[in-house]
Motif scaffolding. Structure first.
Motif, short mmCIF file in Angstrom:
data_model
loop_
_atom_site.label_atom_id
_atom_site.label_comp_id
_atom_site.label_asym_id
_atom_site.label_seq_id
_atom_site.Cartn_x
_atom_site.Cartn_y
_atom_site.Cartn_z
N PRO A 87 45.57 27.37 41.76
CA PRO A 87 46.00 28.19 42.90
C PRO A 87 46.76 29.44 42.51
N ARG A 88 47.30 29.47 41.30
CA ARG A 88 48.11 30.61 40.88
C ARG A 88 47.38 31.53 39.91
N GLY A 89 46.28 31.04 39.34
CA GLY A 89 45.57 31.82 38.34
C GLY A 89 44.18 32.21 38.79
N PHE A 90 43.52 33.03 37.97
CA PHE A 90 42.18 33.51 38.28
C PHE A 90 41.34 33.47 37.01
N THR A 91 40.07 33.16 37.18
CA THR A 91 39.17 33.15 36.03
C THR A 91 38.86 34.57 35.59
N ASP A 92 38.30 34.68 34.39
CA ASP A 92 37.91 36.01 33.90
C ASP A 92 36.90 36.66 34.84
N ALA A 93 35.96 35.86 35.34
CA ALA A 93 34.93 36.41 36.24
C ALA A 93 35.56 36.89 37.54
N GLU A 94 36.51 36.13 38.06
CA GLU A 94 37.18 36.54 39.29
C GLU A 94 37.97 37.83 39.09
N MET A 95 38.67 37.92 37.96
CA MET A 95 39.45 39.14 37.69
C MET A 95 38.54 40.34 37.49
N THR A 96 37.41 40.13 36.83
CA THR A 96 36.47 41.25 36.63
C THR A 96 36.00 41.80 37.97
N ALA A 97 35.65 40.89 38.90
CA ALA A 97 35.18 41.31 40.22
C ALA A 97 36.30 42.02 40.99
N ALA A 98 37.51 41.48 40.94
CA ALA A 98 38.62 42.07 41.66
C ALA A 98 39.00 43.44 41.09
N VAL A 99 39.03 43.54 39.77
CA VAL A 99 39.39 44.80 39.12
C VAL A 99 38.39 45.90 39.47
N ARG A 100 37.11 45.54 39.48
CA ARG A 100 36.07 46.51 39.80
C ARG A 100 36.28 47.09 41.20
N GLN A 101 36.59 46.23 42.15
CA GLN A 101 36.78 46.71 43.52
C GLN A 101 38.08 47.50 43.66
N ALA A 102 39.13 47.06 43.00
CA ALA A 102 40.40 47.77 43.11
C ALA A 102 40.33 49.15 42.48
N LYS A 103 39.58 49.28 41.39
CA LYS A 103 39.44 50.59 40.74
C LYS A 103 38.72 51.58 41.64
N ALA A 104 37.89 51.08 42.55
CA ALA A 104 37.15 51.95 43.45
C ALA A 104 37.96 52.33 44.68
N ALA A 105 39.23 51.84 44.77
CA ALA A 105 40.07 52.11 45.94
C ALA A 105 41.22 53.03 45.58
N ASP A 106 41.71 53.73 46.60
CA ASP A 106 42.91 54.56 46.45
C ASP A 106 44.16 53.82 46.87
N VAL A 107 44.02 52.92 47.85
CA VAL A 107 45.13 52.13 48.38
C VAL A 107 44.63 50.71 48.60
N VAL A 108 45.51 49.74 48.34
CA VAL A 108 45.18 48.33 48.56
C VAL A 108 46.09 47.78 49.66
N LEU A 109 45.48 47.13 50.66
CA LEU A 109 46.23 46.42 51.69
C LEU A 109 46.14 44.93 51.42
N SER A 110 47.26 44.23 51.53
CA SER A 110 47.28 42.78 51.38
C SER A 110 47.57 42.15 52.73
N LEU A 111 46.61 41.39 53.27
CA LEU A 111 46.83 40.69 54.53
C LEU A 111 47.76 39.52 54.26
N LYS A 112 49.00 39.67 54.69
CA LYS A 112 50.09 38.75 54.39
C LYS A 112 50.39 38.83 52.88
N GLU A 113 51.35 38.05 52.44
CA GLU A 113 51.81 38.21 51.07
C GLU A 113 51.07 37.33 50.06
#
Length: 400
Positions: A87-113
């Motif tokens: 629940p606290r960690g992420f796999t390499d594949a999950e981080m790769t997918a998340a990093v790719r999308q975050a790099k394409a954004a200028d701002v990140v919104l987090s729905l709740k904390e």
């Protein structure tokens, strides 16, 4: 064709499941995307989530479908609460997918904390992050408060949007820097949530099995201790005993016959009065709340803690039901002049429902006058300001 100004915003969701925060945030994202000023996308950590005895899949969720229909790209990391994950960690594949999308954004919104545990990963790109908070009980959020404060200490947080004054006050007391906190009150689509009169109201009531002279109380909540369903049921028993024409409609995740906890509650509270129980109906998750509210006389909330600016009170009131609430979060200020605040005593709550229903028509002018302050147009303008300010101040963050 909509022309956008190039500001790209990625929202992070824990998952798609029934709840006011997801309804609210999806309304914001849809409105901002369709305005043409920003280009939005959504990344959900989970593909499916089991909550309140109900497995809820992303593709089945009306918020997911509404976002897609508005042209918002929605993807997920593919997680399921039915499969064991760290629940606290992420796999390499999950981080790769998340990093790719975050790099394409200028701002990140987090729905709740909760999604901030992803943002705080060392590999997550440096982008200005806006956390959007919708509760007033940071101490009941597990590790989420620690993640929020860590994001602030790491310099990742550009702002924290609070949907209510009670949210801002609670998180400031919990240690979140006050200069990050911005209050943007909740709003709703007033075209969708509007009263029904005359033949239309009678037709809606008839479809629910509610007679013209019945007193209908709607309770829209998930089956959770925060919502205090036991207090609602004890109040419902008192109400149904007071009012021979009373009807109680319960809807939300876990508000159905498949929830063993709710079944036990009903047996304990109504076991000796099956005649009263016959006027209480379990409707489960509904996607037509505007119709239920428009058919109702009262919208009830009996929460014990955690509420900030409950959407059920706003939506119900704008559809013509009288809001009646316990004194939680900003609920008293929301219903001021258009509804009632009760104690936590079932007899008091039931008697207030009866009084509220009797005064529904006399409060109509006050509800109509209150409509502009609950408009989602104001809310979206507030989010626009926070997001654009976060982007302008992003120079202090190091981009990778």
């Amino acid at each position: 064709m909509i022309q956008r100004n190039g500001l790209r915003v990625l929202s992070l969701y824990e998952g798609f499941f029934s709840g006011g925060a997801r309804v609210l945030h999806s309304t914001v994202v849809t409105g901002l995307h369709q305005s043409g000023r920003q280009q939005h996308s959504v990344l959900s950590l989970h593909h499916e989530v089991k909550r309140e005895s109900t497995l809820q899949r992303m593709e089945d969720d009306p918020r997911y479908r509404a976002l897609r229909a508005a042209g918002v790209r929605v993807t997920s990391l593919g997680r399921s609460t039915e499969v064991e994950h760290d629940p606290r960690g992420f796999t390499d594949a999950e981080m790769t997918a998340a990093v790719r999308q975050a790099k394409a954004a200028d701002v990140v919104l987090s729905l709740k904390e909760q999604p901030l545990r992803l943002v705080n990963q060392p590999a997550f790109p440096r982008r200005p992050v806006v956390a959007c908070l919708h509760r007033s009980d940071p101490e009941h959020q597990g590790h989420a408060l620690d993640d929020l404060i860590s994001a602030a200490n790491l310099g990742r947080l550009a702002a924290v949007v609070c949907c209510a004054e009670s949210t801002r006050d609670a998180y400031r007391t919990a240690g979140v820097p006050g200069e990050l906190l911005r209050v943007v009150p909740n709003g709703i689509n007033l075209v969708r949530f509007r009263p029904a009169h005359g033949a239309r109201r009678l037709a809606l009531r008839g479809a629910l099995g509610v007679a013209p002279d019945d007193t209908a109380v709607v309770y829209a909540a998930r089956y959770d201790a925060m919502k205090n369903p036991e207090l609602f049921l004890r109040s419902a028993r008192e109400f149904l005993d007071m009012d021979a024409s009373g009807q109680v409609l319960m809807c939300g995740a876990g508000m159905d016959g498949g929830n063993p906890g709710l079944a036990d509650d009903l047996t304990r509270i109504f076991g000796d009065r099956p005649d009263l129980l016959g006027r209480l109906r379990l409707l489960g998750v509904r996607h037509d709340m505007e119709l239920l509210y428009a058919a109702a006389d009262v919208v009830a909330l009996t929460s014990a803690f955690g509420e900030a600016a409950p959407l059920c009170l706003i939506e119900g009131a704008m559809c013509g039901a009288v809001p009646v609430t316990t004194p939680v979060g900003d609920a008293p200020s929301i219903v001021a002049g258009i509804g009632f605040v009760t104690s936590y005593e079932p007899t008091d709550i039931a008697a207030t429902w009866v009084e509220a229903a009797a005064r529904r028509e006399s409060l109509r002018a006050a509800r109509d006058a209150a409509r502009p302050r609950f408009s989602h147009v104001r809310m979206i303008a507030g989010y626009t300001q926070v997001i654009e300010r976060a982007r302008k101040e992003a120079g202090r963050l190091t981009r990778v």
